[in-house]
Design an enzyme around this catalytic site. Structure first.
Site, PDB file in Angstrom:
ATOM      1  N   ASP A  19       0.825  -1.214   0.000  1.00 13.05           N
ATOM      2  CA  ASP A  19       0.000   0.000   0.000  1.00 13.05           C
ATOM      3  C   ASP A  19       0.857   1.260   0.000  1.00 13.05           C
ATOM      4  O   ASP A  19       1.982   1.262   0.500  1.00 13.05           O
ATOM      5  CB  ASP A  19      -0.918  -0.026   1.239  1.00 13.05           C
ATOM      6  CG  ASP A  19      -2.075   0.948   1.107  1.00 13.05           C
ATOM      7  OD1 ASP A  19      -2.369   1.400  -0.017  1.00 13.05           O
ATOM      8  OD2 ASP A  19      -2.691   1.266   2.145  1.00 13.05           O
ATOM      9  N   GLY A  20       0.306   2.334  -0.557  1.00 13.96           N
ATOM     10  CA  GLY A  20       0.961   3.638  -0.489  1.00 13.96           C
ATOM     11  C   GLY A  20       1.497   4.162  -1.811  1.00 13.96           C
ATOM     12  O   GLY A  20       2.129   5.220  -1.850  1.00 13.96           O
ATOM     13  N   ASN A  67     -11.065  -2.455  -5.340  1.00 14.38           N
ATOM     14  CA  ASN A  67     -10.321  -1.440  -6.080  1.00 14.38           C
ATOM     15  C   ASN A  67     -10.985  -1.025  -7.396  1.00 14.38           C
ATOM     16  O   ASN A  67     -10.589  -0.024  -8.007  1.00 14.38           O
ATOM     17  CB  ASN A  67      -8.868  -1.890  -6.336  1.00 14.38           C
ATOM     18  CG  ASN A  67      -7.997  -1.880  -5.090  1.00 14.38           C
ATOM     19  OD1 ASN A  67      -7.106  -2.707  -4.934  1.00 14.38           O
ATOM     20  ND2 ASN A  67      -8.237  -0.939  -4.179  1.00 14.38           N
ATOM     21  N   ARG A 193      -4.895  -1.722   8.958  1.00 14.71           N
ATOM     22  CA  ARG A 193      -6.077  -2.536   8.658  1.00 14.71           C
ATOM     23  C   ARG A 193      -5.686  -3.567   7.605  1.00 14.71           C
ATOM     24  O   ARG A 193      -4.659  -3.422   6.948  1.00 14.71           O
ATOM     25  CB  ARG A 193      -7.241  -1.663   8.157  1.00 14.71           C
ATOM     26  CG  ARG A 193      -6.900  -0.807   6.958  1.00 14.71           C
ATOM     27  CD  ARG A 193      -8.119  -0.035   6.439  1.00 14.71           C
ATOM     28  NE  ARG A 193      -7.734   0.917   5.426  1.00 14.71           N
ATOM     29  CZ  ARG A 193      -7.562   2.226   5.630  1.00 14.71           C
ATOM     30  NH1 ARG A 193      -7.751   2.744   6.826  1.00 14.71           N
ATOM     31  NH2 ARG A 193      -7.207   3.022   4.634  1.00 14.71           N
ATOM     32  N   SER A 195      -7.917  -4.720   5.132  1.00 11.32           N
ATOM     33  CA  SER A 195      -8.605  -4.458   3.862  1.00 11.32           C
ATOM     34  C   SER A 195      -8.979  -5.735   3.094  1.00 11.32           C
ATOM     35  O   SER A 195      -8.732  -5.844   1.893  1.00 11.32           O
ATOM     36  CB  SER A 195      -7.763  -3.523   2.976  1.00 11.32           C
ATOM     37  OG  SER A 195      -7.539  -2.306   3.652  1.00 11.32           O
TER      38      SER A 195
HETATM   39  C1  IPE Z   1      -5.435  -2.745  -0.187  1.00 14.20           C
HETATM   40  O1  IPE Z   1      -5.119  -1.384  -0.303  1.00 14.20           O
HETATM   41  C2  IPE Z   1      -5.388  -3.402  -1.530  1.00 14.20           C
HETATM   42  C3  IPE Z   1      -4.075  -3.524  -2.147  1.00 14.20           C
HETATM   43  C4  IPE Z   1      -2.924  -3.182  -1.608  1.00 14.20           C
HETATM   44  C5  IPE Z   1      -4.063  -4.095  -3.467  1.00 14.20           C
HETATM   45  P1  IPE Z   1      -6.247  -0.269  -0.451  1.00 14.20           P
HETATM   46  O2  IPE Z   1      -5.523   1.016  -0.548  1.00 14.20           O
HETATM   47  O3  IPE Z   1      -7.168  -0.621  -1.543  1.00 14.20           O
HETATM   48  O4  IPE Z   1      -7.038  -0.380   0.929  1.00 14.20           O
HETATM   49  P2  IPE Z   1      -7.877   0.705   1.712  1.00 14.20           P
HETATM   50  O5  IPE Z   1      -8.831   1.305   0.723  1.00 14.20           O
HETATM   51  O6  IPE Z   1      -6.930   1.703   2.245  1.00 14.20           O
HETATM   52  O7  IPE Z   1      -8.563  -0.053   2.801  1.00 14.20           O
HETATM   53  C1  IPE Z   2      -1.690   0.228  -3.322  1.00 12.86           C
HETATM   54  O1  IPE Z   2      -1.454   1.605  -3.351  1.00 12.86           O
HETATM   55  C2  IPE Z   2      -1.900  -0.360  -4.689  1.00 12.86           C
HETATM   56  C3  IPE Z   2      -3.291  -0.704  -4.996  1.00 12.86           C
HETATM   57  C4  IPE Z   2      -4.287  -0.691  -4.161  1.00 12.86           C
HETATM   58  C5  IPE Z   2      -3.595  -1.090  -6.371  1.00 12.86           C
HETATM   59  P1  IPE Z   2      -2.643   2.648  -3.301  1.00 12.86           P
HETATM   60  O2  IPE Z   2      -3.046   2.963  -4.695  1.00 12.86           O
HETATM   61  O3  IPE Z   2      -3.747   2.174  -2.441  1.00 12.86           O
HETATM   62  O4  IPE Z   2      -1.909   3.886  -2.656  1.00 12.86           O
HETATM   63  P2  IPE Z   2      -2.528   4.915  -1.603  1.00 12.86           P
HETATM   64  O5  IPE Z   2      -3.042   4.111  -0.455  1.00 12.86           O
HETATM   65  O6  IPE Z   2      -3.623   5.646  -2.314  1.00 12.86           O
HETATM   66  O7  IPE Z   2      -1.382   5.778  -1.225  1.00 12.86           O
HETATM   67 MG    MG Z   3      -4.123   2.401  -0.487  1.00 15.17          MG
END
Ligand code: IPE
Ligand code: IPE
Ligand code: MG
Length: 241
Positions: A19-20, A67, A193, A195
């Protein structure tokens, strides 16, 4: 060349919620997809760090069933990234003896991507090194629902007796049926979390929530988390002897 696996006190199976990426890009005033591309580039280094940390199974969360709620531009960009990623990385994984698998709900993905996923699994089916599992269109609740549907079909057809539904038989219907449960789940980016990731399988996993954004995550940090895991005392509900 594929590296040998070291025997360590570390985790056998590590699962990562990568994530991030979006925030990493925003910090650089770039579009979110720039972050996803940077994130995808981190994966190889972590896969290659598995043997020296004794990690035989690595499972990474690439795209969740939730997503799809993102903008069409981001979703389409991610799907195109997954296609390109598979095409580009497969030879390297074969060379590194990495066995690739996918978990998640496949029929909802486009045919081209599904074809590449099948190809990647077939091409690496003989590999005996690190087991890399990519969770793509994966959601824990969705997985348990799909598993329950197939289980119910078996019960209705007389192939399984209701009294035989238990903690041994139910997981055979999950996407992860060939994988051991994760020992350590890492989530980057500071969110504490899970997720919807590996809900059933992580019942007794250890968790690490770290602030690093996924595109900045390194093999060094991975090694430190694996070593830290080795110091933990997993009791599984019992009292230490
Ligand atoms: C979880 O991250 C899914 C992946 C890393 C692929 P999200 O960014 O989608 O989760 P939330 O929305 O913060 O819970
Ligand atoms: C995780 O990074 C990758 C996916 C969920 C596909 P994010 O796209 O959720 O990155 P943030 O949480 O918005 O920074
Ligand atoms: Mg994210």
């Amino acid at each position: 060349m594929a590296k040998p696996f070291l025997e360590t006190d570390g985790p056998h199976h590590v699962a990562i919620i990568m994530d991030g990426n979006g925030r990493w890009a925003t910090q650089r005033a770039r579009p979110r997809l720039f972050g996803h591309h940077a994130g995808a580039r981190r994966v190889r280094e972590i896969v290659e760090a598995c043997p020296e940390n004794g990690v035989k199974y690595l499972t990474i969360f690439a795209f969740s069933t939730e997503n799809w709620k993102r903008t069409q531009v981001e979703v389409a960009g991610l799907m195109s990234l997954f296609r390109r990623y598979i095409m580009k990385e497969m030879q390297a994984f074969v060379k590194e003896n990495v066995r690739v698998r996918f978990i998640g709900d496949r029929p909802k993905l486009d045919a081209k991507l599904r074809g590449l996923m099948d190809e990647a699994e077939a091409m690496t089916a003989h590999c005996t090194g690190t087991n890399l599992t990519i969770a793509l269109n994966y959601g824990g609740r969705d997985e348990v629902s799909r598993a329950t549907q197939r289980l119910a079909q078996d019960v209705a057809a007389g192939r399984l007796r209701p009294e035989d539904v238990n903690e041994e038989t139910l997981p055979r219907y999950l996407d992860t049926h060939v994988l051991p449960d994760p020992d350590l789940v890492i989530r980057t980016s500071g969110e504490a979390r899970i997720s919807n990731f590996l809900l059933w399988q992580s019942a007794y996993a250890e968790y690490e929530f770290i602030d690093t954004l996924w595109p900045d995550f390194s093999a060094d940090e991975f090694a430190k988390l694996c070593a830290k895991y080795g110091l933990r005392d997993r009791r599984y509900g019992a009292v230490k002897a």
